[in-house]
Design a protein around this motif. Structure first.
Motif, PDB file in Angstrom:
ATOM      1  N   VAL A  30     -36.034 -14.751  17.917  1.00 54.42           N
ATOM      2  CA  VAL A  30     -35.638 -16.082  17.463  1.00 54.42           C
ATOM      3  C   VAL A  30     -36.676 -16.588  16.466  1.00 54.42           C
ATOM      4  CG1 VAL A  30     -35.294 -18.482  18.189  1.00 54.42           C
ATOM      5  CG2 VAL A  30     -34.467 -16.618  19.638  1.00 54.42           C
ATOM      6  N   GLU A  31     -36.206 -16.960  15.293  1.00 55.58           N
ATOM      7  CA  GLU A  31     -37.113 -17.505  14.284  1.00 55.58           C
ATOM      8  C   GLU A  31     -37.262 -19.003  14.552  1.00 55.58           C
ATOM      9  OE1 GLU A  31     -37.490 -17.840   9.456  1.00 55.58           O
ATOM     10  OE2 GLU A  31     -36.113 -16.370  10.307  1.00 55.58           O
ATOM     11  N   ALA A  32     -38.472 -19.409  14.944  1.00 60.68           N
ATOM     12  CA  ALA A  32     -38.678 -20.806  15.314  1.00 60.68           C
ATOM     13  C   ALA A  32     -40.083 -21.274  14.954  1.00 60.68           C
ATOM     14  CB  ALA A  32     -38.454 -20.984  16.815  1.00 60.68           C
ATOM     15  N   LYS A  33     -40.141 -22.522  14.552  1.00 58.69           N
ATOM     16  CA  LYS A  33     -41.420 -23.216  14.409  1.00 58.69           C
ATOM     17  C   LYS A  33     -41.525 -24.106  15.634  1.00 58.69           C
ATOM     18  CE  LYS A  33     -43.905 -26.699  11.760  1.00 58.69           C
ATOM     19  NZ  LYS A  33     -43.818 -27.663  10.652  1.00 58.69           N
ATOM     20  N   ILE A  34     -42.576 -23.918  16.413  1.00 53.61           N
ATOM     21  CA  ILE A  34     -42.754 -24.679  17.647  1.00 53.61           C
ATOM     22  C   ILE A  34     -44.154 -25.275  17.601  1.00 53.61           C
ATOM     23  CG2 ILE A  34     -42.756 -24.597  20.165  1.00 53.61           C
ATOM     24  CD1 ILE A  34     -41.054 -21.959  19.855  1.00 53.61           C
ATOM     25  N   TRP A  35     -44.230 -26.588  17.699  1.00 48.13           N
ATOM     26  CA  TRP A  35     -45.537 -27.239  17.658  1.00 48.13           C
ATOM     27  C   TRP A  35     -45.579 -28.423  18.614  1.00 48.13           C
ATOM     28  CZ3 TRP A  35     -41.564 -28.427  14.598  1.00 48.13           C
ATOM     29  CH2 TRP A  35     -41.399 -29.714  14.106  1.00 48.13           C
ATOM     30  N   ALA A  36     -46.807 -28.816  18.945  1.00 45.21           N
ATOM     31  CA  ALA A  36     -47.020 -29.904  19.898  1.00 45.21           C
ATOM     32  C   ALA A  36     -47.887 -30.978  19.270  1.00 45.21           C
ATOM     33  CB  ALA A  36     -47.693 -29.362  21.155  1.00 45.21           C
ATOM     34  N   VAL A  37     -47.554 -32.224  19.583  1.00 42.75           N
ATOM     35  CA  VAL A  37     -48.336 -33.364  19.120  1.00 42.75           C
ATOM     36  C   VAL A  37     -48.510 -34.355  20.265  1.00 42.75           C
ATOM     37  CG1 VAL A  37     -47.554 -33.143  16.711  1.00 42.75           C
ATOM     38  CG2 VAL A  37     -46.334 -34.677  18.281  1.00 42.75           C
ATOM     39  N   GLY A  38     -49.517 -35.195  20.123  1.00 43.06           N
ATOM     40  CA  GLY A  38     -49.698 -36.293  21.058  1.00 43.06           C
ATOM     41  C   GLY A  38     -48.716 -37.405  20.748  1.00 43.06           C
ATOM     42  N   GLU A  39     -48.590 -38.307  21.676  1.00 48.29           N
ATOM     43  CA  GLU A  39     -47.636 -39.415  21.556  1.00 48.29           C
ATOM     44  C   GLU A  39     -47.807 -40.200  20.257  1.00 48.29           C
ATOM     45  OE1 GLU A  39     -46.481 -43.463  24.063  1.00 48.29           O
ATOM     46  OE2 GLU A  39     -48.112 -42.189  24.753  1.00 48.29           O
ATOM     47  N   GLN A  40     -49.038 -40.411  19.830  1.00 48.27           N
ATOM     48  CA  GLN A  40     -49.304 -41.208  18.634  1.00 48.27           C
ATOM     49  C   GLN A  40     -48.760 -40.552  17.364  1.00 48.27           C
ATOM     50  OE1 GLN A  40     -51.567 -39.979  20.716  1.00 48.27           O
ATOM     51  NE2 GLN A  40     -52.348 -41.729  21.842  1.00 48.27           N
ATOM     52  N   ALA A  41     -48.649 -39.240  17.354  1.00 51.41           N
ATOM     53  CA  ALA A  41     -48.180 -38.518  16.168  1.00 51.41           C
ATOM     54  C   ALA A  41     -46.688 -38.201  16.221  1.00 51.41           C
ATOM     55  CB  ALA A  41     -48.975 -37.222  16.003  1.00 51.41           C
ATOM     56  N   ALA A  42     -46.020 -38.599  17.277  1.00 49.77           N
ATOM     57  CA  ALA A  42     -44.609 -38.233  17.451  1.00 49.77           C
ATOM     58  C   ALA A  42     -43.740 -38.735  16.299  1.00 49.77           C
ATOM     59  CB  ALA A  42     -44.079 -38.745  18.783  1.00 49.77           C
ATOM     60  N   ASP A  43     -43.859 -40.004  15.954  1.00 48.65           N
ATOM     61  CA  ASP A  43     -42.997 -40.573  14.912  1.00 48.65           C
ATOM     62  C   ASP A  43     -43.113 -39.828  13.590  1.00 48.65           C
ATOM     63  OD1 ASP A  43     -41.757 -42.514  16.468  1.00 48.65           O
ATOM     64  OD2 ASP A  43     -43.282 -44.029  16.033  1.00 48.65           O
ATOM     65  N   GLY A  44     -44.288 -39.349  13.280  1.00 45.95           N
ATOM     66  CA  GLY A  44     -44.489 -38.634  12.032  1.00 45.95           C
ATOM     67  C   GLY A  44     -43.960 -37.209  12.033  1.00 45.95           C
ATOM     68  N   ASN A  45     -43.527 -36.722  13.205  1.00 46.32           N
ATOM     69  CA  ASN A  45     -43.077 -35.334  13.323  1.00 46.32           C
ATOM     70  C   ASN A  45     -41.616 -35.180  13.737  1.00 46.32           C
ATOM     71  OD1 ASN A  45     -45.507 -33.180  13.245  1.00 46.32           O
ATOM     72  ND2 ASN A  45     -46.255 -35.168  13.904  1.00 46.32           N
ATOM     73  N   VAL A  46     -41.037 -36.200  14.345  1.00 44.46           N
ATOM     74  CA  VAL A  46     -39.671 -36.079  14.879  1.00 44.46           C
ATOM     75  C   VAL A  46     -38.662 -35.756  13.784  1.00 44.46           C
ATOM     76  CG1 VAL A  46     -37.788 -37.326  16.015  1.00 44.46           C
ATOM     77  CG2 VAL A  46     -40.098 -37.493  16.919  1.00 44.46           C
ATOM     78  N   GLY A  47     -38.835 -36.306  12.612  1.00 41.58           N
ATOM     79  CA  GLY A  47     -37.886 -36.074  11.531  1.00 41.58           C
ATOM     80  C   GLY A  47     -37.767 -34.616  11.131  1.00 41.58           C
ATOM     81  N   GLU A  48     -38.827 -33.856  11.275  1.00 42.40           N
ATOM     82  CA  GLU A  48     -38.838 -32.438  10.914  1.00 42.40           C
ATOM     83  C   GLU A  48     -38.236 -31.552  12.005  1.00 42.40           C
ATOM     84  OE1 GLU A  48     -42.219 -29.063   9.890  1.00 42.40           O
ATOM     85  OE2 GLU A  48     -42.786 -31.175   9.854  1.00 42.40           O
ATOM     86  N   ALA A  49     -38.107 -32.085  13.214  1.00 45.25           N
ATOM     87  CA  ALA A  49     -37.672 -31.291  14.369  1.00 45.25           C
ATOM     88  C   ALA A  49     -36.155 -31.256  14.510  1.00 45.25           C
ATOM     89  CB  ALA A  49     -38.283 -31.867  15.644  1.00 45.25           C
ATOM     90  N   ASP A  50     -35.659 -30.103  14.967  1.00 43.21           N
ATOM     91  CA  ASP A  50     -34.247 -29.979  15.324  1.00 43.21           C
ATOM     92  C   ASP A  50     -34.017 -30.462  16.752  1.00 43.21           C
ATOM     93  OD1 ASP A  50     -33.478 -28.706  12.865  1.00 43.21           O
ATOM     94  OD2 ASP A  50     -34.429 -26.882  13.612  1.00 43.21           O
ATOM     95  N   VAL A  51     -35.049 -30.361  17.576  1.00 40.49           N
ATOM     96  CA  VAL A  51     -34.990 -30.776  18.974  1.00 40.49           C
ATOM     97  C   VAL A  51     -36.383 -31.230  19.385  1.00 40.49           C
ATOM     98  CG1 VAL A  51     -35.373 -28.416  19.830  1.00 40.49           C
ATOM     99  CG2 VAL A  51     -34.274 -30.095  21.315  1.00 40.49           C
ATOM    100  N   VAL A  52     -36.437 -32.219  20.269  1.00 38.69           N
ATOM    101  CA  VAL A  52     -37.711 -32.751  20.757  1.00 38.69           C
ATOM    102  C   VAL A  52     -37.723 -32.659  22.278  1.00 38.69           C
ATOM    103  CG1 VAL A  52     -39.225 -34.772  20.882  1.00 38.69           C
ATOM    104  CG2 VAL A  52     -37.842 -34.371  18.826  1.00 38.69           C
ATOM    105  N   LEU A  53     -38.786 -32.049  22.790  1.00 40.47           N
ATOM    106  CA  LEU A  53     -38.986 -31.980  24.235  1.00 40.47           C
ATOM    107  C   LEU A  53     -40.251 -32.756  24.573  1.00 40.47           C
ATOM    108  CD1 LEU A  53     -38.136 -28.236  24.974  1.00 40.47           C
ATOM    109  CD2 LEU A  53     -36.709 -30.251  25.372  1.00 40.47           C
ATOM    110  N   VAL A  54     -40.143 -33.598  25.581  1.00 42.68           N
ATOM    111  CA  VAL A  54     -41.229 -34.494  25.979  1.00 42.68           C
ATOM    112  C   VAL A  54     -41.850 -33.983  27.270  1.00 42.68           C
ATOM    113  CG1 VAL A  54     -41.738 -36.881  26.638  1.00 42.68           C
ATOM    114  CG2 VAL A  54     -40.033 -36.415  24.879  1.00 42.68           C
ATOM    115  N   GLY A  55     -43.168 -33.990  27.331  1.00 43.45           N
ATOM    116  CA  GLY A  55     -43.873 -33.580  28.541  1.00 43.45           C
ATOM    117  C   GLY A  55     -43.453 -34.421  29.738  1.00 43.45           C
TER     118      GLY A  55
END
Length: 99
Positions: A30-55
């Motif tokens: 599976v070709e995937a970009k998978i990355w993790a951010v802290g809560e403070q950086a979420a808004d700046g990254n959600v737009g690039e994601a196809d799916v968001v999983l929360v701890g």
């Protein structure tokens, strides 16, 4: 390419899970970009994601994120899978959410 974002309080333990998910994706072809951010950086990254999983420690934020990003698949990571750092199961969940 599938873009999977993991969000947690600080991003440290979720970064380890992201590494395991990357390994699982490679093993499955599976070709995937998978990355993790802290809560403070979420808004700046959600737009690039196809799916968001929360701890699991932040699962209470899922409704807020869904309201802020309608139509984007967002869900919490199962506490057991998170604790076991089961990258394969969490990857499968992310892919299932995308459909």
């Amino acid at each position: 390419m599938t873009n999977i974002l993991l969000v947690c309080s600080g991003g440290m333990s979720t970064s380890m899970l992201a590494e395991r998910m990357v390994a699982a994706a490679k093993a499955k072809g599976v070709e995937a970009k998978i990355w993790a951010v802290g809560e403070q950086a979420a808004d700046g990254n959600v737009g690039e994601a196809d799916v968001v999983l929360v701890g699991p420690q932040m699962r209470f934020k899922v409704p807020e994120l869904k309201a802020a990003y309608p139509g984007k698949p967002i869900d919490a990571i199962d506490m057991r899978d998170y604790g076991m750092m089961n990258g394969e199961v969490v990857l499968d969940k992310a892919l299932a959410l995308i459909g």
